[in-house]
Design an enzyme around this catalytic site. Structure first.
Site, PDB file in Angstrom:
ATOM      1  N   PHE A 350      -8.222   0.069   7.255  1.00  0.00           N
ATOM      2  CA  PHE A 350      -9.627  -0.020   6.850  1.00  0.00           C
ATOM      3  C   PHE A 350      -9.965  -1.306   6.097  1.00  0.00           C
ATOM      4  O   PHE A 350     -10.772  -1.302   5.162  1.00  0.00           O
ATOM      5  CB  PHE A 350     -10.012   1.203   6.000  1.00  0.00           C
ATOM      6  CG  PHE A 350      -9.352   2.477   6.444  1.00  0.00           C
ATOM      7  CD1 PHE A 350      -9.614   2.992   7.703  1.00  0.00           C
ATOM      8  CD2 PHE A 350      -8.436   3.132   5.636  1.00  0.00           C
ATOM      9  CE1 PHE A 350      -8.992   4.159   8.139  1.00  0.00           C
ATOM     10  CE2 PHE A 350      -7.804   4.285   6.062  1.00  0.00           C
ATOM     11  CZ  PHE A 350      -8.079   4.803   7.310  1.00  0.00           C
ATOM     12  N   CYS A 351      -9.364  -2.415   6.499  1.00  0.00           N
ATOM     13  CA  CYS A 351      -9.583  -3.713   5.851  1.00  0.00           C
ATOM     14  C   CYS A 351      -9.288  -3.645   4.361  1.00  0.00           C
ATOM     15  O   CYS A 351      -9.954  -4.300   3.548  1.00  0.00           O
ATOM     16  CB  CYS A 351     -11.009  -4.213   6.091  1.00  0.00           C
ATOM     17  SG  CYS A 351     -11.370  -4.590   7.813  1.00  0.00           S
ATOM     18  N   ALA A 352      -8.293  -2.862   3.994  1.00  0.00           N
ATOM     19  CA  ALA A 352      -7.868  -2.750   2.600  1.00  0.00           C
ATOM     20  C   ALA A 352      -6.350  -2.561   2.588  1.00  0.00           C
ATOM     21  O   ALA A 352      -5.821  -1.612   2.005  1.00  0.00           O
ATOM     22  CB  ALA A 352      -8.570  -1.584   1.911  1.00  0.00           C
TER      23      ALA A 352
END
Length: 409
Positions: A350-352
């Site tokens: 999740f782009c994290a």
């Protein structure tokens, strides 16, 4: 408040983007025939377009409790562009304040832009994955006088945790630092008040994207005090100046100096319509409704044998739940839910990535092992994220599908 989305698929991927409200589609259709260039013409439609565009700033700032006398509102494409602009701007006036404190729970967009322009320190996490406020204050105290900004997510797109923004703001200001809140995951779910700049717990800057607020027409917003955006912008051109000669430029005042080129007026129309609808429904009502649905989903998911949940249901949160099922790879599970059950979820990091690596308890060696692997082979999670329009019966279908997959496996 019904949505325009005629599909049999259940959408549990609202943290990525939300479908448009009917009111948004209606507003866009009604405005389209009179659409004209903003700040570029004397025709009636051009004047009406320009008036709406400028008036919109005040309505949006009011929605977030931001004083129009103390702040400016800049339109961009999305939250990511807004954070990059703020990072570039603040780096010019940082002086001895060469440090930004971020957190270990940030989306890449609230991490990487700061790395480029500042020395970045990271406030740690509690065992449950929540921001450690004690560690944040320790880092502020140890670096007092050098910290330009504390950059923090208002709500996590991985765990759903809601951070206490005003408490963080008060701590940050106590040590001479400002605060920026990445509100991309927050604005469609809970009310937010930036407060007057004279309040010790005011929020200095926020950014968000309309596509996560039921208005997916390509507008991002950055709000912050006007003095941070004077002079030469990082994107210059038409609309950014008052006067130009062969050897001189007089830059326009903010926000116009920061909005080069023809603006996305239709995106502004869509955002205004979405905000109007959200206000009508009531942000506290939305928050309560989603909290009830999230609690119901947590209870049902917790009863599934072999499930691993990655957040604490007792902590303040929005409707985001991440999990894994034993012996089923996250990407395979996500694909099966879509292809076989008609349920849209998200899988991966999740782009994290640093936050997910922490929650998965991956060691340094394990992280390096996957560094050059394709995304399809890396550890991750499955994410369910709710909008106010989702229903308990949709959660029941999710639970039935997961149970079926486990039985088959």
């Amino acid at each position: 408040m019904r949505i325009v989305w005629k599909s049999d698929e259940i959408n549990f991927d609202n943290a990525a983007t939300t479908p448009p409200l009917r009111s948004v589609i209606k507003a866009v259709r009604e405005f389209a025939p009179i659409y004209a260039s903003v700040h570029r013409g004397n025709g009636k439609h051009s004047r009406l377009s320009s008036e709406l565009y400028e008036a919109s700033r005040y309505e949006i700032m009011d929605f977030f409790g931001a004083s129009a006398e103390q702040n400016t509102l800049i339109y961009l494409k999305n939250t990511t562009e807004a954070i990059n602009k703020l990072s570039n701007r603040l780096s010019r006036s940082s002086g001895k304040k060469d440090t930004v404190i971020a957190t270990r729970m940030e989306h890449h967009s609230n991490d990487l832009p700061w790395r480029r322009n500042f020395k970045v320190l990271y406030a740690g996490l509690t065992p449950s994955g929540r921001l450690d406020l004690e560690d944040l204050e320790i880092k502020l105290k140890e670096n007092a006088g050098r910290v330009r900004l504390v950059a923090v997510t208002a709500a996590s797109n991985v765990t759903g945790y809601v951070n206490p923004l005003h408490q963080i703001a008060e701590i940050s200001h106590r040590y001479g630092a400002e605060i920026f809140a990445d509100c991309a995951q927050y604005t469609a779910h809970l009310p937010l008040d930036m407060k007057d700049r004279y309040a010790s717990d005011h929020i200095d800057y926020i950014a968000f994207s309309s596509h996560k607020m039921y208005a997916p027409f390509g507008i991002g917003v950055l709000i912050g005090h006007s003095g941070s955006f004077t002079g030469e912008p990082d994107c210059s051109g038409g609309g950014t100046v008052k006067f130009v000669t062969e050897g001189d430029v007089i830059w326009d005042d903010p926000p116009h100096n920061e909005e080069g080129g023809t603006p996305n007026l239709i995106g502004v129309v869509a955002l205004l319509a979405a905000i109007k609808s959200l206000k009508t429904f009531g942000m506290r009502n939305i928050g309560n409704r989603e909290a009830e649905l999230s609690a119901y989903a947590f209870e049902k998911l917790s009863g599934i044998k072999g499930i691993k949940l990655y957040s604490d249901r007792s902590l303040p949160r929005i409707g985001v739940i991440t999990f894994n099922l034993k012996d089923i790879f996250h990407e395979d599970l996500s694909a099966a839910l879509s292809d076989r059950a008609g349920i849209a979820v998200r899988s991966g990091c999740f782009c994290a990535q640093p936050y997910v690596q922490n929650l998965l308890r991956l060691s340094g060696d394990e992280i390096l092992k996957y560094k050059h692997k394709p995304l399809s082979e890396r550890p991750g999670m499955v994410r369910v994220s709710f909008g106010f329009y989702n229903r308990k019966k949709e959660v029941d279908l999710l639970i039935d599908s997961l149970q079926e997959f486990l039985t088959e496996g």
